[in-house]
Every structure is written in structure tokens, then in C-alpha cells.
Design a protein around this motif. Structure first.
Motif, PDB file in Angstrom:
ATOM      1  N   GLY A   1       0.785  -1.225   0.000  1.00 49.43           N
ATOM      2  CA  GLY A   1       0.000   0.000   0.000  1.00 49.43           C
ATOM      3  C   GLY A   1       0.815   1.273   0.000  1.00 49.43           C
ATOM      4  N   GLU A   2       2.131   1.167  -0.211  1.00 46.83           N
ATOM      5  CA  GLU A   2       3.029   2.324  -0.110  1.00 46.83           C
ATOM      6  C   GLU A   2       3.407   2.938  -1.458  1.00 46.83           C
ATOM      7  N   GLY A   3       2.772   2.544  -2.534  1.00 53.12           N
ATOM      8  CA  GLY A   3       3.108   3.123  -3.832  1.00 53.12           C
ATOM      9  C   GLY A   3       2.330   2.444  -4.948  1.00 53.12           C
ATOM     10  N   PHE A   4       2.689   2.811  -6.180  1.00 51.58           N
ATOM     11  CA  PHE A   4       1.988   2.298  -7.353  1.00 51.58           C
ATOM     12  C   PHE A   4       2.986   1.909  -8.440  1.00 51.58           C
ATOM     13  N   ASN A   5       2.613   0.907  -9.224  1.00 51.03           N
ATOM     14  CA  ASN A   5       3.263   0.633 -10.497  1.00 51.03           C
ATOM     15  C   ASN A   5       2.355   1.225 -11.554  1.00 51.03           C
ATOM     16  N   ILE A   6       2.910   2.041 -12.432  1.00 54.66           N
ATOM     17  CA  ILE A   6       2.127   2.660 -13.501  1.00 54.66           C
ATOM     18  C   ILE A   6       2.555   2.046 -14.820  1.00 54.66           C
ATOM     19  N   VAL A   7       1.584   1.527 -15.556  1.00 53.20           N
ATOM     20  CA  VAL A   7       1.829   0.887 -16.844  1.00 53.20           C
ATOM     21  C   VAL A   7       1.166   1.750 -17.908  1.00 53.20           C
ATOM     22  N   LEU A   8       1.968   2.249 -18.857  1.00 51.90           N
ATOM     23  CA  LEU A   8       1.450   3.121 -19.912  1.00 51.90           C
ATOM     24  C   LEU A   8       1.614   2.454 -21.271  1.00 51.90           C
ATOM     25  N   GLN A   9       0.583   2.591 -22.124  1.00 49.88           N
ATOM     26  CA  GLN A   9       0.677   2.140 -23.510  1.00 49.88           C
ATOM     27  C   GLN A   9       1.047   3.292 -24.435  1.00 49.88           C
ATOM     28  N   ALA A  10       0.982   4.513 -23.922  1.00 48.23           N
ATOM     29  CA  ALA A  10       1.317   5.711 -24.701  1.00 48.23           C
ATOM     30  C   ALA A  10       1.773   6.794 -23.732  1.00 48.23           C
ATOM     31  N   LEU A  11       2.454   7.799 -24.256  1.00 48.62           N
ATOM     32  CA  LEU A  11       2.877   8.939 -23.446  1.00 48.62           C
ATOM     33  C   LEU A  11       2.085  10.169 -23.872  1.00 48.62           C
ATOM     34  N   PRO A  12       1.667  10.990 -22.919  1.00 49.25           N
ATOM     35  CA  PRO A  12       0.904  12.190 -23.278  1.00 49.25           C
ATOM     36  C   PRO A  12       1.793  13.231 -23.937  1.00 49.25           C
ATOM     37  N   MET A  13       1.266  13.902 -24.944  1.00 45.35           N
ATOM     38  CA  MET A  13       2.012  14.945 -25.649  1.00 45.35           C
ATOM     39  C   MET A  13       2.300  16.141 -24.743  1.00 45.35           C
ATOM     40  N   ASN A  14       1.372  16.431 -23.814  1.00 46.58           N
ATOM     41  CA  ASN A  14       1.546  17.600 -22.953  1.00 46.58           C
ATOM     42  C   ASN A  14       2.259  17.264 -21.643  1.00 46.58           C
ATOM     43  N   GLY A  15       2.629  15.997 -21.431  1.00 50.49           N
ATOM     44  CA  GLY A  15       3.340  15.589 -20.228  1.00 50.49           C
ATOM     45  C   GLY A  15       2.464  15.406 -19.005  1.00 50.49           C
ATOM     46  N   LYS A  16       1.142  15.554 -19.125  1.00 52.12           N
ATOM     47  CA  LYS A  16       0.238  15.458 -17.986  1.00 52.12           C
ATOM     48  C   LYS A  16      -0.546  14.156 -18.047  1.00 52.12           C
ATOM     49  N   ILE A  17      -0.547  13.410 -16.927  1.00 52.65           N
ATOM     50  CA  ILE A  17      -1.312  12.176 -16.799  1.00 52.65           C
ATOM     51  C   ILE A  17      -2.349  12.376 -15.703  1.00 52.65           C
ATOM     52  N   VAL A  18      -3.589  12.022 -15.989  1.00 58.16           N
ATOM     53  CA  VAL A  18      -4.683  12.109 -15.015  1.00 58.16           C
ATOM     54  C   VAL A  18      -5.009  10.693 -14.569  1.00 58.16           C
ATOM     55  N   LEU A  19      -4.987  10.445 -13.248  1.00 54.00           N
ATOM     56  CA  LEU A  19      -5.360   9.144 -12.698  1.00 54.00           C
ATOM     57  C   LEU A  19      -6.748   9.233 -12.104  1.00 54.00           C
ATOM     58  N   ARG A  20      -7.629   8.316 -12.532  1.00 50.25           N
ATOM     59  CA  ARG A  20      -9.008   8.272 -12.038  1.00 50.25           C
ATOM     60  C   ARG A  20      -9.355   6.843 -11.665  1.00 50.25           C
ATOM     61  N   PRO A  21     -10.194   6.652 -10.644  1.00 52.67           N
ATOM     62  CA  PRO A  21     -10.628   5.284 -10.321  1.00 52.67           C
ATOM     63  C   PRO A  21     -11.345   4.672 -11.523  1.00 52.67           C
ATOM     64  N   PRO A  22     -11.176   3.361 -11.737  1.00 51.81           N
ATOM     65  CA  PRO A  22     -11.855   2.736 -12.876  1.00 51.81           C
ATOM     66  C   PRO A  22     -13.366   2.784 -12.723  1.00 51.81           C
ATOM     67  N   LYS A  23     -14.047   2.895 -13.851  1.00 51.86           N
ATOM     68  CA  LYS A  23     -15.512   2.902 -13.874  1.00 51.86           C
ATOM     69  C   LYS A  23     -15.993   1.697 -14.642  1.00 51.86           C
ATOM     70  N   ALA A  24     -17.273   1.424 -14.517  1.00 54.47           N
ATOM     71  CA  ALA A  24     -17.873   0.296 -15.228  1.00 54.47           C
ATOM     72  C   ALA A  24     -17.735   0.493 -16.729  1.00 54.47           C
ATOM     73  N   GLN A  25     -17.676  -0.603 -17.463  1.00 50.46           N
ATOM     74  CA  GLN A  25     -17.511  -0.571 -18.927  1.00 50.46           C
ATOM     75  C   GLN A  25     -18.573   0.286 -19.607  1.00 50.46           C
ATOM     76  N   ALA A  26     -19.808   0.266 -19.117  1.00 53.86           N
ATOM     77  CA  ALA A  26     -20.904   1.007 -19.739  1.00 53.86           C
ATOM     78  C   ALA A  26     -20.718   2.513 -19.622  1.00 53.86           C
ATOM     79  N   GLU A  27     -19.912   2.976 -18.669  1.00 58.82           N
ATOM     80  CA  GLU A  27     -19.736   4.407 -18.458  1.00 58.82           C
ATOM     81  C   GLU A  27     -18.629   4.993 -19.314  1.00 58.82           C
ATOM     82  N   GLU A  28     -17.857   4.169 -20.011  1.00 62.83           N
ATOM     83  CA  GLU A  28     -16.773   4.680 -20.827  1.00 62.83           C
ATOM     84  C   GLU A  28     -17.211   4.744 -22.273  1.00 62.83           C
ATOM     85  N   PRO A  29     -16.643   5.505 -23.172  1.00 61.29           N
ATOM     86  CA  PRO A  29     -15.451   6.296 -22.976  1.00 61.29           C
ATOM     87  C   PRO A  29     -15.721   7.588 -22.217  1.00 61.29           C
ATOM     88  N   HIS A  30     -14.686   8.128 -21.585  1.00 60.38           N
ATOM     89  CA  HIS A  30     -14.815   9.384 -20.858  1.00 60.38           C
ATOM     90  C   HIS A  30     -14.874  10.538 -21.848  1.00 60.38           C
TER      91      HIS A  30
END
Length: 80
Positions: free
Chosen positions: A35-64
């Protein structure tokens, strides 16, 4: 060992002139077992350098998409 579910989904927010912002899913964050940290796995890098982390939602609620709109168009009537 069972497959661990992500604690957060990683997004980059694409600003679009005259349109709502588009939230593009680029990866996930998994909490360490202690519980002391996170592993972050990315398939792409953001062009602006900013990553937003949000709790996962149900499949029906996506795409954001802000304002509840989607970026998917129907292909009905476009068959050749």
C-alpha cells in the motif's frame, strides 16, 4: 497469483478547439501490496506531459468525455 485489478486508470486529456475535451485512456496504476506506492503501466505517453489518474468505472460508463458526449459515430448507411 490472481490478476490484480488496476487501482486507477491513466488518461491524457486532449483539448479540442470548439469541442469538448477528449479523455484518452493511456494506461493503469496498480497499488503495491504494502500500500506504499503504485506501479504505472502506460501504452502511450501524453504529448503535454500530464497524466490524469481516475478510479476505474464500469464498462458502460466509458469512454470518458466531458459533458457526457461520446466520440463515436454511427456507420449505418455507410456500407458499400
Amino acid at each position: 497469483m490472481a490478476a490484480q485489478q488496476p487501482t486507477y486508470q491513466a488518461y491524457t486529456v486532449v483539448k479540442r478547439e470548439g469541442q469538448d475535451d477528449f479523455w484518452l485512456n493511456i494506461g493503469a496504476a496498480f497499488m503495491h501490496q504494502d500500500g506504499e506506492g503504485f506501479n504505472i503501466v502506460l501504452q502511450a505517453l501524453p504529448m503535454n506531459g500530464k497524466i490524469v489518474l481516475r478510479p476505474p468505472k464500469a464498462q458502460a460508463e466509458e469512454p470518458h468525455e466531458t459533458a457526457g458526449k461520446t466520440n463515436v459515430r454511427s456507420l449505418k448507411g455507410r456500407e458499400k
